[in-house]
Scaffold this motif. Structure first.
Motif, PDB file in Angstrom:
ATOM      1  N   UNK A 248      -6.249   6.700   2.049  1.00  0.00           N
ATOM      2  CA  UNK A 248      -5.768   5.510   1.327  1.00  0.00           C
ATOM      3  C   UNK A 248      -5.417   4.391   2.304  1.00  0.00           C
ATOM      4  N   UNK A 249      -4.724   4.736   3.376  1.00  0.00           N
ATOM      5  CA  UNK A 249      -4.251   3.696   4.299  1.00  0.00           C
ATOM      6  C   UNK A 249      -5.394   3.091   5.121  1.00  0.00           C
ATOM      7  N   UNK A 250      -6.516   3.833   5.231  1.00  0.00           N
ATOM      8  CA  UNK A 250      -7.646   3.281   6.003  1.00  0.00           C
ATOM      9  C   UNK A 250      -8.709   2.653   5.100  1.00  0.00           C
ATOM     10  N   UNK A 251      -8.502   2.713   3.785  1.00  0.00           N
ATOM     11  CA  UNK A 251      -9.495   2.170   2.841  1.00  0.00           C
ATOM     12  C   UNK A 251      -9.341   0.658   2.710  1.00  0.00           C
TER      13      UNK A 251
ATOM     14  N   UNK B 283      -3.475  14.070   3.774  1.00  0.00           N
ATOM     15  CA  UNK B 283      -4.855  13.626   4.016  1.00  0.00           C
ATOM     16  C   UNK B 283      -5.222  12.462   3.099  1.00  0.00           C
ATOM     17  N   UNK B 284      -4.727  12.521   1.857  1.00  0.00           N
ATOM     18  CA  UNK B 284      -5.000  11.435   0.910  1.00  0.00           C
ATOM     19  C   UNK B 284      -4.356  10.128   1.388  1.00  0.00           C
ATOM     20  N   UNK B 285      -3.147  10.226   1.952  1.00  0.00           N
ATOM     21  CA  UNK B 285      -2.485   9.032   2.499  1.00  0.00           C
ATOM     22  C   UNK B 285      -3.324   8.415   3.618  1.00  0.00           C
TER      23      UNK B 285
ATOM     24  N   UNK C  90       0.828  -1.207   0.000  1.00  0.00           N
ATOM     25  CA  UNK C  90       0.000   0.000   0.000  1.00  0.00           C
ATOM     26  C   UNK C  90       0.863   1.258   0.000  1.00  0.00           C
ATOM     27  N   UNK C  91       1.965   1.230   0.789  1.00  0.00           N
ATOM     28  CA  UNK C  91       2.878   2.377   0.809  1.00  0.00           C
ATOM     29  C   UNK C  91       3.572   2.548  -0.537  1.00  0.00           C
ATOM     30  N   UNK C  92       3.985   1.426  -1.125  1.00  0.00           N
ATOM     31  CA  UNK C  92       4.669   1.486  -2.423  1.00  0.00           C
ATOM     32  C   UNK C  92       3.750   2.057  -3.497  1.00  0.00           C
ATOM     33  N   UNK C  93       2.481   1.639  -3.483  1.00  0.00           N
ATOM     34  CA  UNK C  93       1.520   2.147  -4.473  1.00  0.00           C
ATOM     35  C   UNK C  93       1.342   3.650  -4.300  1.00  0.00           C
ATOM     36  N   UNK C  94       1.243   4.088  -3.034  1.00  0.00           N
ATOM     37  CA  UNK C  94       1.055   5.517  -2.777  1.00  0.00           C
ATOM     38  C   UNK C  94       2.292   6.301  -3.215  1.00  0.00           C
TER      39      UNK C  94
END
Length: 305
Positions: free
Chosen positions: A46-49, A41-43, A10-14
């Motif tokens: 994204x990380x909670x989705x 804010x987007x991170x 997920x971090x790599x994709x972001x």
């Protein structure tokens, strides 16, 4: 000894799309600080989705950043409407690579960002996604959560509005750099004749002090007035900094050649330029509000898509 933790998928994709996300947010907001906050804010979103349901991370992240940026723009509009003097975008340092890509450089220029400021948040987001990043109307409709006909209409309105206020012509980057160098030499040397040659007959200077420092609250217009204004640059104390202690350096700002003025302990102001079809300076944007100079003062050069 603990091994450093490897970033998860997920971090790599972001991280893969982080530059794109900042590039979208900065053009929608005109503020590096707000764009960085919006990416953060987007991170969090994204990380909670539930990312197992995400088939296309790029489209999903673009939707998140577009909506967050529009939301933030709506909330900052009131502050901008009550701003002291002209409101100009927050300048950012860019690399020569950005300047080499003419479309990218033009789309992040101060002159275009000033025009985008007159669009509604929806029109601005649609314009940025369509004209800068070449998203389809269908992709944009999904990103901004509107119908495709509504997006087509917003795109048409925005494009007409921008073209009416900022006609496009082929920019000669080498000439722009040369004119900026000569302008800086003439201004610091008090050479009014050279300044008169380099400036367009209807040249305008916009200054943004935000009520924090003394600046012209209305645009300074006209060849002779502007030439005299800048010819005095090397002889007057500016914002408490004496001429002998002020350094002016040529650098890349917002995709084009610009000037940073530094005092002994701080960045004092920036200049960016817009040119007419003959390559003369048509508009000078002068940002001196200290709140808007952090991105330049910290020396970060932003990679932009």
């Amino acid at each position: 000894m603990n091994q450093p933790q490897q970033p998860g998928p997920d971090q790599l994709a972001f991280q893969q799309y982080r530059t794109l996300l900042f590039s979208v947010a900065y053009r929608i907001l005109g503020s590096a600080a707000d764009a960085e906050d919006t990416v953060q804010d987007a991170w969090l979103k994204w990380s909670s989705a539930d990312r197992s349901q995400v088939a296309d991370p790029k489209a999903y992240l673009t939707r998140i950043i577009s909506n967050l940026a529009m939301e933030r723009l709506r909330s900052t509009r009131h502050r901008r409407e009550t701003y002291v003097g002209p409101w100009l975008p927050e300048p950012i340092l860019t690399g020569p690579d950005t300047a080499d890509g003419l479309a990218t450089a033009d789309s992040v220029s101060t002159a275009l960002l000033v025009v985008l400021e007159t669009l509604s948040p929806l029109e601005r987001a649609v314009f940025v996604l369509k004209e800068v990043f070449a998203f389809s109307h269908a992709e944009i409709a999904q990103a901004v959560e509107r119908s495709e006909p509504a997006v087509r209409q917003a795109a048409h309105r925005a494009r007409e509005h921008v073209q009416a206020r900022r006609p496009r012509f082929t920019a000669d980057r080498t000439r722009q750099r040369d004119v900026t160098e000569r302008f800086l030499a003439a201004a610091t040397g008090g050479d009014i004749n050279t300044l008169m040659e380099l400036l367009s007959p209807d040249v305008t200077v916009w200054t943004d002090g935000g009520g924090k420092v003394r600046q012209a609250l209305k645009p300074v217009v006209g060849l002779e007035t502007v030439a005299r204004w800048f010819a005095a640059l090397g002889t007057v104390t500016y914002q408490g900094v004496e001429p002998g202690r002020m350094r002016a350096e040529l650098t890349w700002i917002n995709g084009g050649p610009g000037v940073v003025f530094r005092g002994p302990d701080r960045v004092v102001a920036t200049l960016t330029f817009d040119f007419d079809p003959e390559g003369r300076i048509r508009t000078i944007h002068n940002v001196a509000n200290p709140d808007k100079l952090h991105a330049v003062a910290d020396g970060t050069r932003h990679e932009l898509r």
